[in-house]
Design a protein around this motif. Structure first.
Motif, short mmCIF file in Angstrom:
data_model
loop_
_atom_site.label_atom_id
_atom_site.label_comp_id
_atom_site.label_asym_id
_atom_site.label_seq_id
_atom_site.Cartn_x
_atom_site.Cartn_y
_atom_site.Cartn_z
N GLN A 117 -4.55 7.54 -11.35
CA GLN A 117 -5.37 7.01 -10.38
C GLN A 117 -6.83 7.28 -10.00
O GLN A 117 -7.57 6.34 -9.86
N PRO A 118 -7.30 8.53 -10.16
CA PRO A 118 -8.57 8.76 -9.79
C PRO A 118 -9.79 8.20 -10.66
O PRO A 118 -10.65 8.32 -10.34
N GLU A 119 -9.10 7.83 -11.85
CA GLU A 119 -10.04 7.25 -12.78
C GLU A 119 -11.18 6.17 -12.39
O GLU A 119 -12.38 5.98 -12.92
N SER A 126 -3.90 -9.29 -10.79
CA SER A 126 -3.52 -9.42 -9.64
C SER A 126 -2.31 -8.28 -9.04
O SER A 126 -1.71 -7.75 -9.77
N ARG A 127 -2.56 -8.26 -7.49
CA ARG A 127 -1.56 -7.27 -6.97
C ARG A 127 -0.12 -7.82 -7.15
O ARG A 127 0.15 -8.96 -7.34
N PRO A 128 0.82 -6.74 -7.17
CA PRO A 128 0.79 -5.38 -6.77
C PRO A 128 0.27 -4.65 -8.18
O PRO A 128 0.38 -3.40 -8.37
N ALA A 180 5.44 13.43 -5.05
CA ALA A 180 5.75 12.41 -4.04
C ALA A 180 5.95 11.31 -5.04
O ALA A 180 4.95 10.88 -5.64
N ALA A 181 7.08 10.71 -4.98
CA ALA A 181 7.45 9.68 -6.26
C ALA A 181 8.05 8.62 -5.45
O ALA A 181 8.73 8.59 -4.62
N GLY A 205 2.02 4.29 -6.41
CA GLY A 205 1.05 3.23 -6.60
C GLY A 205 -0.13 3.58 -6.17
O GLY A 205 -0.42 4.28 -4.90
N GLN A 206 -1.28 2.76 -6.46
CA GLN A 206 -2.69 2.71 -6.17
C GLN A 206 -3.04 1.57 -5.68
O GLN A 206 -3.12 0.49 -6.56
N PRO A 207 -3.56 1.09 -4.43
CA PRO A 207 -4.14 2.23 -3.41
C PRO A 207 -2.91 2.77 -2.43
O PRO A 207 -3.11 3.71 -1.77
#
Length: 362
Positions: free
Chosen positions: A234-236, A18-20, A150-151, A205-207
């Motif tokens: 993230q792109p995985e 579940s998010r986040p 960008a962190a 974080g993603q998204p």
């Protein structure tokens, strides 16, 4: 053969569903675990007893993970397996060490998973320093010397920045910090232009906020030559491609897959693809391998927690990505598989549903 009426051997499973939390990562981790449990039980279980998972959602919350470890310990599980988020896994590992509960961490990479060396915790994923140093070398080889990050505020992201800076600085590279917490995407683009950086790494974080940052950079003509990277992976996941489309291609990331799967890996890949309805990520293989390791330890050591912890030193398992054995690695506080395969990959600009391998290490 599983004996009718035989009491089950229970394993706790920690993962974000579940998010986040990164929900898709949690789903893949669980899919790999469940497939392995099914296969263990189809082969007769653990000395005739079925293997069962007791799943707890961490939702990327360290305190929730600590509470789950306490609950699972009280429920009598033999061991705990899983967790994707490094900061959450660190909290779970620290608590597991304190209460004497074996914990096999599948996916988190922080070098210091616990403050002090422990016999109770083992890990499948490579240490962050190993993967991120490979990534830093990849950046240099591609001609990038001024690299912006960008962190967001996190122990994990801070550790990543430190690894990058320590590797790049002696080799002529510079890391430029951009605060993704205070800068909105438009302001971040302005800062990126001013920095003269040729690469931007997303340590976020993603998204959110990764997706809007990528969209803003891709649409800013001033930044047409800037490479976007995402070492944390993230792109995985399919969500990245669904939300970003063509904007999400050519964003290199780290993943822990071999050039060629073992025969077991080929079979597991097919089964996971069918159950997930999509290509399995490296996280799904980590889930499968985690159960495979624990099943072998249970077969040889029994379900006593202290004996399971003693088993880290001697277990040897043919996993989906290679032979898994644990050892003590300098600077790593837990039993470590040294090392899983590492790739730097991205989504192919010509075929966004497919990946290109840009570099690799074993």
């Amino acid at each position: 053969m599983i004996t009718q009426g035989q009491s089950a051997v229970h394993l706790g499973a920690l993962l974000p569903v579940s998010r986040p939390g990164w929900v898709e990562a949690g789903q893949h981790l669980l899919a790999g675990m469940e497939l392995a449990v099914q296969e263990v039980n189809d082969a007769g279980g653990i000395a005739g007893s079925p293997l069962e998972l007791v799943v707890r959602d961490t939702a990327a919350d360290p305190q929730r993970a600590v509470a789950a470890v306490d609950e699972l310990a009280a429920l009598g599980v033999a061991a705990v397996v899983g967790e994707y988020h490094s900061v959450v896994a660190r909290a779970a590992a620290t608590r597991a060490d304190a209460v004497g509960l074996p914990f096999l961490c599948t996916s988190a990479v922080l070098d210091g998973l616990t403050e002090q060396p422990t016999e109770w915790v083992a890990r499948l994923a490579p240490a962050q320093s190993r993967g991120w140093q490979l990534y830093a070398g990849f950046l240099l080889d591609a001609g990038h010397r001024r690299i912006a990050v960008a962190a967001q505020a996190s122990v994990y992201w801070a550790a990543g920045i430190r690894i990058l800076r320590e590797y790049l600085a002696p080799r002529g590279g510079t890391v430029i910090d951009l605060d993704a917490t205070t800068l909105d995407p438009a302001a971040l683009c302005d800062e990126l232009v001013s920095s003269s950086a040729t690469a931007l790494l997303l340590l976020v974080g993603q998204p959110e906020p990764a997706v809007p940052i990528v969209q803003a950079v891709r649409r800013d003509e001033r930044l047409a030559g800037v490479m976007i990277g995402a070492p944390a992976g993230q792109p995985e996941f399919a969500e990245w491609a669904e939300l970003l489309g063509d904007d999400g291609v050519a964003v290199p990331f780290l993943r822990y897959l071999p050039e060629h799967f073992t025969p077991l890996g080929v079979r597991v890949e097919k089964a996971l693809r069918e159950s997930l309805g999509a290509a399995p990520s490296f996280v799904a293989f980590e889930g499968y391998d985690g159960i495979a390791v624990l099943a072998e330890v249970l077969r040889t050591q029994g379900a006593d927690r202290a004996r399971i912890a003693e088993g880290w030193a001697s277990v040897a398992v043919e996993g989906t990505r290679g032979r898994i054995q644990f050892s003590r690695v300098p600077g790593i506080t837990v039993w470590q598989w040294a090392w899983p395969p590492i790739q730097i990959a991205d989504r192919d600009p010509g075929w966004p549903g497919l990946f290109r391998v840009r570099d690799s290490a074993r």
